[in-house]
Scaffold this motif. Structure first.
Motif, short mmCIF file in Angstrom:
data_model
loop_
_atom_site.label_atom_id
_atom_site.label_comp_id
_atom_site.label_asym_id
_atom_site.label_seq_id
_atom_site.Cartn_x
_atom_site.Cartn_y
_atom_site.Cartn_z
N LYS A 113 0.83 -1.20 0.00
CA LYS A 113 0.00 0.00 0.00
C LYS A 113 0.86 1.26 0.00
O LYS A 113 0.60 2.22 -0.74
CB LYS A 113 -0.92 -0.03 1.22
N THR B 92 -8.79 -5.47 -3.02
CA THR B 92 -9.32 -4.17 -3.41
C THR B 92 -10.74 -4.34 -3.90
O THR B 92 -11.17 -5.41 -4.30
CB THR B 92 -8.46 -3.52 -4.52
N ARG C 171 -8.97 6.94 -5.90
CA ARG C 171 -9.14 6.30 -4.59
C ARG C 171 -9.26 7.40 -3.56
O ARG C 171 -8.46 8.35 -3.54
CB ARG C 171 -7.96 5.38 -4.27
N ASP D 109 -7.96 6.48 2.64
CA ASP D 109 -7.37 5.16 2.89
C ASP D 109 -8.28 4.03 2.44
O ASP D 109 -8.00 2.87 2.70
CB ASP D 109 -7.07 5.00 4.39
N SER D 110 -9.38 4.36 1.79
CA SER D 110 -10.30 3.32 1.33
C SER D 110 -9.67 2.49 0.23
O SER D 110 -8.86 2.97 -0.57
CB SER D 110 -11.59 3.97 0.81
N GLU D 111 -10.04 1.20 0.20
CA GLU D 111 -9.54 0.30 -0.84
C GLU D 111 -10.43 0.30 -2.08
O GLU D 111 -10.16 -0.42 -3.03
CB GLU D 111 -9.44 -1.12 -0.29
#
Length: 383
Positions: A139, A294, A317, A320-322
């Motif tokens: 990440k 994801t 994006r 911090d969201s996937e």
């Protein structure tokens, strides 16, 4: 074992005196002479007496043997009982020792099982932590790639700021129209008459007391906008309640980020304001082939913001969201134009821009112009 002479049983006669034998006078009486017939009778009587004595002695021997065997049996039983007691005692001790050893073995087996379980738990924990660290590293690597792209764009923008001419010191190489007519050559299009340009009255800025010079390219400073910018520049802030940013939000940022999908548009606007939005290319991203969980929203043939069927080469994006959202080139141009504006005013707030008020003002106007063009649908074609 008993080795002494057998003891006579109680109540039984002992010895020959205990047998009652009829007494006969076997010796010759005085004054009498035995006849031959008397001698024969005497020997016969003696034999009978001996036979009777033998007959009486036989029961005595049997009783003695019987009593001695009983004594031997009693002594043997006592000895066997003692040996049995000793054997039982030793067996009991051995049983206790076996029980103790069994408890020790059970305790060792339990400790071994607990140790094995703890080792497996520790191994699983280490593997889980390694996977988490690997996912976090991947990440961070993605974020680093995104930051590198963003920093490269910012460096390019800063180079443009340094190289691009300003009204105070125009770069004649970048603006051929400022060269002499012999060097610049013929110009096409509309040209303003010199008398008209020279007859313009200078406008005095009431806030800073500075006279913005009309630009020779046909630009002119709006005094209201410039005064609001001067007031904001004196104390830079990202609060959109100040007059300068409130106008920019109302006239440029809001319309530029007003997409068809209102809910996602609000999330994109908040992410841009918080500087947590990431734009990633779909095809050109080269990362290690490791599976990271994801969530893909929509597909590459539909823009998540406009809802139109467009080929999407980028995705965004939020924080911090996937979750990833695919966007069309037009939506990307609108988001990028707003991000460029916020990047520049953050540089001003952090004191990274070392310029006068007027060049900074015109750079902000250029960025606002980019937002307006992107809102109208003008964006550069991707190579």
């Amino acid at each position: 074992m008993w080795s002494g002479p057998p003891q006579p049983d109680e109540g039984l006669p002992t010895g020959p005196s205990a047998v009652s034998v009829p007494w006969k006078n076997l010796g010759p009486s005085k004054g009498h002479r035995e006849s031959p017939g008397g001698l024969v009778e005497a020997s016969a009587s003696r034999k009978e007496a001996q036979a009777e004595e033998h007959t009486a002695a036989a029961p005595l021997d049997v009783s003695r043997l019987r009593s001695s065997s009983m004594e031997i049996r009693e002594k043997g039983s006592e000895f066997l009982k003692e040996e049995l007691y000793k054997a039982q005692k030793e067996l009991k001790l051995k049983d206790e020792e076996c029980e103790r050893l069994c408890k020790v073995r059970a305790q060792l087996e339990q400790e071994l099982e607990e140790l094995t379980a703890s080792l497996f738990q520790e191994a699983h924990k280490m593997v889980r932590e390694a996977n988490m660290k690997q996912a976090a590293s991947e990440k961070q690597l993605k974020e680093a790639w995104g930051k590198i792209d963003m920093l490269q764009a910012e460096v390019t923008a800063l180079k443009t700021l340094v190289i691009t001419s300003t009204p105070a010191s125009p770069n004649r190489e970048l603006h051929p129209q400022l060269l002499s007519p012999t060097k610049a050559g013929p110009r096409k299009g509309h040209s303003r008459h010199k008398s008209t340009s020279s007859s313009l009255c200078p406008v005095v800025c009431p806030t800073a007391g500075h006279i913005p010079t009309p630009d020779k390219e046909g630009k002119e400073v709006d005094t209201t906008l410039f005064s609001e910018f001067q007031a904001w520049r004196a104390s830079p802030t990202l609060d959109k309640d100040c007059p300068f940013l409130e106008r920019v939000y109302r006239e440029d940022v809001g319309p530029c980020l007003d997409f068809t999908v209102q809910e996602l548009s609000a999330l994109v606007r908040a992410a841009v304001e918080d500087n947590t939005l990431t734009i990633e290319p779909v095809a050109s991203q080269t990362l290690p082939a490791v599976k990271v969980p994801t969530v893909e929203c929509h597909n590459t043939n539909t823009c998540a913001l406009s809802g139109l069927a467009r080929t999407c080469h980028h995705r965004i994006r939020l924080g911090d969201s996937e979750s990833h959202y695919y966007i069309s080139p037009s939506s990307r141009a609108r988001i990028t134009a707003v991000c460029n504006f916020f990047t520049y005013i953050r540089y001003i707030q952090q004191g990274l821009v070392r310029q006068d008020a007027e060049p900074m003002f015109w750079e902000i106007m250029r960025l606002r112009k980019g937002m307006s063009l992107a809102k109208l649908g003008f964006f550069p074609q991707e190579a």
